[in-house]
Design a protein around this motif. Structure first.
Motif, PDB file in Angstrom:
ATOM      1  N   LEU A  22       0.757  -1.319   0.024  1.00 10.14           N
ATOM      2  CA  LEU A  22       0.091  -0.124   0.227  1.00 10.14           C
ATOM      3  C   LEU A  22       0.892   1.195  -0.018  1.00 10.14           C
ATOM      4  N   ASP A  23       0.871   2.142  -0.983  1.00 10.27           N
ATOM      5  CA  ASP A  23       1.602   3.251  -1.147  1.00 10.27           C
ATOM      6  C   ASP A  23       0.782   4.665  -0.370  1.00 10.27           C
ATOM      7  N   VAL A  24       1.464   5.468   0.028  1.00 10.15           N
ATOM      8  CA  VAL A  24       0.820   6.678   0.414  1.00 10.15           C
ATOM      9  C   VAL A  24       1.738   7.830   0.071  1.00 10.15           C
ATOM     10  N   ALA A  65       2.736  -3.999   9.574  1.00 11.55           N
ATOM     11  CA  ALA A  65       3.551  -3.851   8.345  1.00 11.55           C
ATOM     12  C   ALA A  65       4.782  -3.454   8.536  1.00 11.55           C
ATOM     13  N   GLN A  66       5.579  -3.274   7.329  1.00 11.67           N
ATOM     14  CA  GLN A  66       6.863  -2.656   7.282  1.00 11.67           C
ATOM     15  C   GLN A  66       6.837  -1.239   6.332  1.00 11.67           C
ATOM     16  N   LEU A  67       7.508  -0.288   6.938  1.00 11.81           N
ATOM     17  CA  LEU A  67       7.383   1.098   6.338  1.00 11.81           C
ATOM     18  C   LEU A  67       8.594   1.478   5.701  1.00 11.81           C
ATOM     19  N   LEU A  68       8.328   1.559   4.227  1.00 11.55           N
ATOM     20  CA  LEU A  68       9.791   2.406   3.612  1.00 11.55           C
ATOM     21  C   LEU A  68       9.310   3.709   3.212  1.00 11.55           C
ATOM     22  N   ARG A  69      10.217   4.346   3.106  1.00 15.93           N
ATOM     23  CA  ARG A  69      10.153   5.762   2.266  1.00 15.93           C
ATOM     24  C   ARG A  69      10.828   5.595   1.027  1.00 15.93           C
ATOM     25  N   LEU A  70      10.167   5.676  -0.211  1.00 17.98           N
ATOM     26  CA  LEU A  70      10.706   5.680  -1.351  1.00 17.98           C
ATOM     27  C   LEU A  70      11.091   6.920  -2.242  1.00 17.98           C
ATOM     28  N   GLY A  71      10.400   8.084  -1.385  1.00 20.19           N
ATOM     29  CA  GLY A  71      10.767   9.281  -2.117  1.00 20.19           C
ATOM     30  C   GLY A  71      10.324  10.303  -1.006  1.00 20.19           C
ATOM     31  N   ARG A  76       5.797   3.346   1.372  1.00 20.74           N
ATOM     32  CA  ARG A  76       5.150   2.102   1.116  1.00 20.74           C
ATOM     33  C   ARG A  76       5.134   1.258   2.312  1.00 20.74           C
ATOM     34  N   LEU A  77       3.899   0.627   2.442  1.00 19.86           N
ATOM     35  CA  LEU A  77       3.747  -0.369   3.489  1.00 19.86           C
ATOM     36  C   LEU A  77       3.631  -1.724   3.009  1.00 19.86           C
ATOM     37  N   LEU A  78       4.320  -2.616   3.594  1.00 23.66           N
ATOM     38  CA  LEU A  78       4.152  -4.062   3.008  1.00 23.66           C
ATOM     39  C   LEU A  78       3.659  -4.703   4.061  1.00 23.66           C
TER      40      LEU A  78
END
Length: 323
Positions: A22-24, A65-71, A76-78
């Motif tokens: 899930l992207d935010v 979830a795992q929270l990644l910052r892509l920009g 992004r949440l996995l």
């Protein structure tokens, strides 16, 4: 009881169809997430990917979830694919008040890989991160290092990305091998079967650095903090083995010698010895009193977890990983 072949292949590469993304996005993406998630969102800095969870006002987990910052304005949440739509719909009620957009990515390709991770990363132009809980990414893909005795990574990219995935497996036995590593790492991903059922601490989430007790308010924060500081958590995630020919469903009871339920299964997988290993939320007295355990009539045994049941602050974890 779910049926999966008891053979467990070595960890090669496999499509992780049980997970989703899930992207935010948006100018207020960080501010929006900060009010909803247990993570200190600023810690997601494009390198460290903190574990997190979303709760009801009563502190029960809607998803972890795992929270990644892509920009700069892109997170992004996995999480479990069974919770993708429900979490998105829940968050949309709050996102309407922010400049933030929620985007479900049901077609994003998620691949778990061990020895084959380097080849896939090279095709994607990515460097493999060497620290658990960290990631690298570019415009087309990202890769995150997962915990486990066997080095492994999760890669995600669009289906139309030019990557040779011919050797990537797509079968229950290969996914079983990946989930066995999760279980041995003491890592359980909530599914729809037990949504709105557990406090985060019941999945040992604070022992994995998945709860910030130093951030401000978020939905469910008061209950989660009170349970921690008052020592009110009487159930914990434990690792168990049992001789079984099939996998128990989530929610299956673990009982004591008096046939009284003392726990419930969260996730399970076959091991290479022909038995089942699982993670179960258990009454803490089970370990203290060394209670005999049974699952579907078969004797069950407690196994050690690779971490202590104590609070790990994600702020300190981020410092150690960011160097």
């Amino acid at each position: 009881m779910a049926t999966v072949t008891a053979s467990t292949p070595a960890l090669g590469s496999v499509r992780l169809n049980h997970l989703a993304a899930l992207d935010v996005k948006g100018a207020d993406a960080e501010k929006f997430l900060q009010g909803q998630t247990s993570a200190q969102v600023s810690l997601a800095n494009g390198h460290f990917a903190p574990l997190t969870c979303f709760c009801t006002p009563k502190g029960r987990m809607l998803a972890n979830a795992q929270l990644l910052r892509l920009g700069e304005q892109h997170y992004r949440l996995l999480l479990s694919n069974t919770l993708l739509d429900s979490l998105a719909n829940h968050l949309k009620k709050f996102a309407a008040f922010y400049r933030a957009e929620l985007i479900t990515l049901p077609d994003l390709l998620l691949i778990g890989a061990g020895d084959e991770a380097q080849s896939l990363a090279d095709q994607l132009g990515l460097e493999l991160p060497d620290q658990v809980g960290t990631h690298t990414n570019n415009d087309q893909a990202c890769v995150i290092r997962y915990p486990g005795e066997t080095p492994r990574w999760l890669l995600c990219f669009d289906n139309d990305t030019k990557v040779d995935v011919a050797s990537v497996q797509d079968d229950p036995a290969s996914r079983n091998a990946w989930q066995l590593e999760d279980i041995r790492s003491g890592l359980a991903w909530l599914t729809d079967a037990q949504q709105d059922h557990f406090l985060p601490q019941m999945l040992n989430w604070e022992a994995l650095g998945g709860i910030s007790f130093k951030k401000g308010c978020y939905t469910g924060q008061e209950v989660v903090a009170r349970a921690h500081f008052r020592g009110q958590v009487k159930k914990r995630l434990m690792r168990i083995s049992v001789e079984a020919a099939s996998l128990p469903d989530a929610g299956t009871s673990v009982v004591n010698g008096d046939d009284k339920a003392v726990g419930e299964v969260v996730v399970s997988a076959f091991n290479n010895q022909g038995s089942v290993e699982l993670l179960s939320v258990m009454n803490t007295k089970v370990a203290e009193e060394q209670t005999p355990l049974f699952l579907a009539g078969a004797p069950a045994a407690l196994l050690p977890l690779p971490y202590a049941i104590e609070r790990v602050d994600p702020e300190q974890l981020a410092v150690s990983l960011n160097g």
